[in-house]
Design a protein around this motif. Structure first.
Motif, PDB file in Angstrom:
ATOM      1  N   VAL A  11     -27.448 -34.183 -97.092  1.00 19.91           N
ATOM      2  CA  VAL A  11     -27.937 -33.196 -96.128  1.00 19.91           C
ATOM      3  C   VAL A  11     -26.819 -32.867 -95.152  1.00 19.91           C
ATOM      4  CG1 VAL A  11     -29.588 -32.752 -94.267  1.00 19.91           C
ATOM      5  CG2 VAL A  11     -30.331 -33.929 -96.355  1.00 19.91           C
ATOM      6  N   VAL A  12     -26.593 -31.582 -94.950  1.00 20.63           N
ATOM      7  CA  VAL A  12     -25.557 -31.086 -94.039  1.00 20.63           C
ATOM      8  C   VAL A  12     -26.253 -30.417 -92.866  1.00 20.63           C
ATOM      9  CG1 VAL A  12     -23.546 -29.590 -93.775  1.00 20.63           C
ATOM     10  CG2 VAL A  12     -24.018 -30.693 -95.993  1.00 20.63           C
ATOM     11  N   THR A  13     -26.047 -30.934 -91.662  1.00 18.58           N
ATOM     12  CA  THR A  13     -26.655 -30.325 -90.471  1.00 18.58           C
ATOM     13  C   THR A  13     -25.588 -29.588 -89.664  1.00 18.58           C
ATOM     14  OG1 THR A  13     -26.448 -32.409 -89.251  1.00 18.58           O
ATOM     15  CG2 THR A  13     -28.547 -31.985 -90.352  1.00 18.58           C
ATOM     16  N   GLN A  14     -24.786 -28.814 -90.386  1.00 20.10           N
ATOM     17  CA  GLN A  14     -23.720 -28.016 -89.773  1.00 20.10           C
ATOM     18  C   GLN A  14     -23.666 -26.656 -90.452  1.00 20.10           C
ATOM     19  OE1 GLN A  14     -20.443 -29.264 -87.410  1.00 20.10           O
ATOM     20  NE2 GLN A  14     -22.557 -29.108 -86.775  1.00 20.10           N
ATOM     21  N   ARG A  15     -23.210 -25.656 -89.710  1.00 22.87           N
ATOM     22  CA  ARG A  15     -22.969 -24.349 -90.297  1.00 22.87           C
ATOM     23  C   ARG A  15     -21.570 -24.320 -90.928  1.00 22.87           C
ATOM     24  NH1 ARG A  15     -25.820 -23.190 -85.553  1.00 22.87           N
ATOM     25  NH2 ARG A  15     -27.733 -21.980 -85.900  1.00 22.87           N
ATOM     26  N   PHE A  16     -21.294 -23.250 -91.646  1.00 26.54           N
ATOM     27  CA  PHE A  16     -19.974 -22.999 -92.232  1.00 26.54           C
ATOM     28  C   PHE A  16     -19.566 -24.116 -93.203  1.00 26.54           C
ATOM     29  CE2 PHE A  16     -19.884 -21.400 -87.771  1.00 26.54           C
ATOM     30  CZ  PHE A  16     -20.055 -20.053 -88.073  1.00 26.54           C
ATOM     31  N   PHE A  17     -20.445 -24.389 -94.138  1.00 24.07           N
ATOM     32  CA  PHE A  17     -20.146 -25.389 -95.162  1.00 24.07           C
ATOM     33  C   PHE A  17     -19.778 -24.633 -96.432  1.00 24.07           C
ATOM     34  CE2 PHE A  17     -20.897 -29.062 -97.939  1.00 24.07           C
ATOM     35  CZ  PHE A  17     -20.270 -30.049 -97.182  1.00 24.07           C
ATOM     36  N   ASP A  18     -18.557 -24.808 -96.898  1.00 22.64           N
ATOM     37  CA  ASP A  18     -17.994 -23.920 -97.916  1.00 22.64           C
ATOM     38  C   ASP A  18     -18.444 -24.258 -99.328  1.00 22.64           C
ATOM     39  OD1 ASP A  18     -15.277 -25.519 -99.156  1.00 22.64           O
ATOM     40  OD2 ASP A  18     -16.082 -26.226 -97.240  1.00 22.64           O
ATOM     41  N   THR A  19     -18.350 -23.250-100.180  1.00 25.46           N
ATOM     42  CA  THR A  19     -18.781 -23.370-101.575  1.00 25.46           C
ATOM     43  C   THR A  19     -17.963 -24.402-102.343  1.00 25.46           C
ATOM     44  OG1 THR A  19     -19.490 -21.063-101.569  1.00 25.46           O
ATOM     45  CG2 THR A  19     -19.133 -22.087-103.715  1.00 25.46           C
ATOM     46  N   ALA A  20     -16.654 -24.443-102.108  1.00 21.84           N
ATOM     47  CA  ALA A  20     -15.807 -25.379-102.850  1.00 21.84           C
ATOM     48  C   ALA A  20     -16.216 -26.824-102.588  1.00 21.84           C
ATOM     49  CB  ALA A  20     -14.332 -25.170-102.468  1.00 21.84           C
ATOM     50  N   THR A  21     -16.599 -27.135-101.356  1.00 23.38           N
ATOM     51  CA  THR A  21     -17.029 -28.504-101.066  1.00 23.38           C
ATOM     52  C   THR A  21     -18.376 -28.798-101.700  1.00 23.38           C
ATOM     53  OG1 THR A  21     -15.773 -28.500 -98.992  1.00 23.38           O
ATOM     54  CG2 THR A  21     -17.471 -30.172 -99.222  1.00 23.38           C
ATOM     55  N   GLU A 302      -9.833 -22.525 -92.260  1.00 21.41           N
ATOM     56  CA  GLU A 302      -9.074 -23.556 -92.955  1.00 21.41           C
ATOM     57  C   GLU A 302      -9.427 -24.945 -92.437  1.00 21.41           C
ATOM     58  OE1 GLU A 302      -6.812 -19.703 -92.778  1.00 21.41           O
ATOM     59  OE2 GLU A 302      -7.835 -20.981 -91.312  1.00 21.41           O
ATOM     60  N   GLY A 303      -9.565 -25.070 -91.111  1.00 20.45           N
ATOM     61  CA  GLY A 303      -9.875 -26.363 -90.531  1.00 20.45           C
ATOM     62  C   GLY A 303     -11.232 -26.881 -90.974  1.00 20.45           C
ATOM     63  N   LEU A 304     -12.238 -26.006 -90.998  1.00 21.20           N
ATOM     64  CA  LEU A 304     -13.568 -26.437 -91.426  1.00 21.20           C
ATOM     65  C   LEU A 304     -13.594 -26.766 -92.913  1.00 21.20           C
ATOM     66  CD1 LEU A 304     -15.911 -24.093 -89.373  1.00 21.20           C
ATOM     67  CD2 LEU A 304     -15.337 -26.488 -88.946  1.00 21.20           C
ATOM     68  N   ASP A 305     -12.860 -25.995 -93.710  1.00 21.48           N
ATOM     69  CA  ASP A 305     -12.785 -26.335 -95.138  1.00 21.48           C
ATOM     70  C   ASP A 305     -12.198 -27.737 -95.329  1.00 21.48           C
ATOM     71  OD1 ASP A 305     -13.835 -23.880 -95.750  1.00 21.48           O
ATOM     72  OD2 ASP A 305     -11.993 -23.039 -96.591  1.00 21.48           O
ATOM     73  N   ARG A 306     -11.153 -28.048 -94.553  1.00 20.32           N
ATOM     74  CA  ARG A 306     -10.533 -29.373 -94.679  1.00 20.32           C
ATOM     75  C   ARG A 306     -11.492 -30.474 -94.239  1.00 20.32           C
ATOM     76  NH1 ARG A 306      -5.924 -26.464 -92.644  1.00 20.32           N
ATOM     77  NH2 ARG A 306      -6.415 -27.128 -90.517  1.00 20.32           N
ATOM     78  N   THR A 307     -12.148 -30.279 -93.089  1.00 21.24           N
ATOM     79  CA  THR A 307     -13.044 -31.332 -92.594  1.00 21.24           C
ATOM     80  C   THR A 307     -14.285 -31.464 -93.469  1.00 21.24           C
ATOM     81  OG1 THR A 307     -13.889 -29.749 -90.964  1.00 21.24           O
ATOM     82  CG2 THR A 307     -12.250 -31.341 -90.200  1.00 21.24           C
ATOM     83  N   ASN A 308     -14.785 -30.338 -93.996  1.00 18.19           N
ATOM     84  CA  ASN A 308     -15.906 -30.417 -94.935  1.00 18.19           C
ATOM     85  C   ASN A 308     -15.557 -31.315 -96.120  1.00 18.19           C
ATOM     86  OD1 ASN A 308     -17.555 -28.649 -93.496  1.00 18.19           O
ATOM     87  ND2 ASN A 308     -16.924 -26.856 -94.674  1.00 18.19           N
ATOM     88  N   LEU A 309     -14.382 -31.068 -96.702  1.00 15.45           N
ATOM     89  CA  LEU A 309     -13.995 -31.812 -97.899  1.00 15.45           C
ATOM     90  C   LEU A 309     -13.762 -33.283 -97.592  1.00 15.45           C
ATOM     91  CD1 LEU A 309     -13.387 -31.817-100.885  1.00 15.45           C
ATOM     92  CD2 LEU A 309     -11.009 -31.164-100.349  1.00 15.45           C
TER      93      LEU A 309
END
Length: 345
Positions: A11-21, A302-309
């Motif tokens: 479960v992700v309780t954050q916005r801007f969670f990318d497709t690649a992750t 870019e920062g959110l993609d990195r932290t998501n992954l």
């Protein structure tokens, strides 16, 4: 995972969670559920009962600013890992995580660059009075607000972790004179980067810009208060992209109203965790010499993609029985007897 390929629920309780992750998690037998948050609200605004409902069947939780409490973990026996999409964890009860046999991680290395960029952006915006200039133009006034250089100024950095070091690297391009106050000086790094380690009083007295990059602890809370501001130049600028509690915003407001500081750049506020300071935040944001952003320093694509992954990798590691990289783990209760029923009534 641990000999099984059953699908785990993340479960992700954050916005801007990318497709690649999401695809990364799916490839590791994890179903991603992205919570629908109320407009303009984050997971830190959700009541604990709402979090309980969202996480009832979760094996992993990618969290933003929600409080991870003993009472919440107590009713989530299936949950194994809590991964912060960020690096601060003052809202995570690490002892409760250990007590309940779970793991808590942070996304080390994901947002260092964008927060360092943001700190420089605030320095330049305040020094060059960009907010005031645009406001004048909007009112049809083309008179010029006179700014000041960042070039060759003395910049004091409080805290020299990953983000603080990123700010150092960027300031070298401005030929800045860099002072650093940190409890553990790295002399080799200092020599290589032309910085001077000093105590906080000296840093405050000499700096044209003071930029905060320390963690929030009982020792650093309100490290910039009325007494500290009195030691600074009236022409000084304060930048805070770290944690709101490092600065007493009420003292900051009083100093600005009295002309005791040139200006301020804020990405964080005390009121994020203390409603008593909400009026103070509003008053600060209204001042023309304040450039304020909504805790968005880490929020680049870019920062959110990195932290998501990174958060997702930590989830997969734990659910597969492995251990995430040491720097990412802030609590690991798997090696302790699960004590969550002891002492309960």
């Amino acid at each position: 995972m641990s000999g099984s390929t059953r699908t785990r629920k993340v479960v992700v309780t954050q916005r801007f969670f990318d497709t690649a992750t999401c695809e990364f998690l799916a490839a590791h037998h994890c179903e991603t559920i992205i919570a629908e948050l109320p407009p303009g609200k984050g997971d830190g605004d959700l009541p604990e009962t709402a979090l309980q409902d969202l996480l009832a069947d979760a094996d992993g939780w990618i969290v933003g600013h929600a409080h991870v409490t003993d009472s919440l973990l107590r009713v989530l026996p299936r949950l194994q890992v809590i991964a912060r999409r960020g690096v601060g964890y003052e809202r995570v009860d690490v002892e409760a995580v250990r007590r309940h046999g779970k793991v808590a991680t942070i996304a080390v290395g994901g947002n260092d660059a964008c927060v360092a960029d943001h700190a420089l952006a605030l320095m330049l915006a305040v020094a060059h009075r960009l907010r005031e200039g645009q406001a004048r133009l909007g009112a049809g006034d083309w008179s010029i607000p006179m700014g000041t250089d960042l070039y060759r100024k003395t910049v004091g950095i409080v805290g020299l972790g990953r983000i603080g070091r990123g700010v150092v690297q960027r300031l070298r391009g401005f030929e800045a004179h860099i002072l650093v106050c940190t409890p553990t000086p790295d002399e080799a790094y200092g020599r290589a980067n032309g910085i001077r380690y000093t105590d906080l009083d000296t840093l405050l007295h000499e700096s044209d810009i003071v930029s905060l990059h320390a963690p929030l602890t009982p020792e650093t809370r309100f490290i910039i208060n009325a007494a500290a501001i009195e030691k600074m130049k009236p022409s000084a600028i304060v930048i805070n992209t770290a944690r709101g509690g490092l600065v007493d915003d009420r003292a900051l407001l009083a100093a600005l109203e009295l002309g005791r500081l040139r200006g301020v750049g804020l990405d964080v506020f005390v009121s994020e965790s203390d409603p008593y300071y909400r009026d103070v935040s509003s008053a600060l944001i209204a001042l023309p010499q304040v450039v304020a952003t909504p805790h968005s320093g880490a929020s680049t694509v870019e920062g959110l993609d990195r932290t998501n992954l990174i958060a997702a990798q930590s989830i997969v590691d734990v659910l597969s029985g492995a251990t995430p990289a040491t720097a990412r783990v802030v609590a690991d209760g798997r090696t302790l007897p699960n004590q969550h029923n002891k002492g309960e009534t």
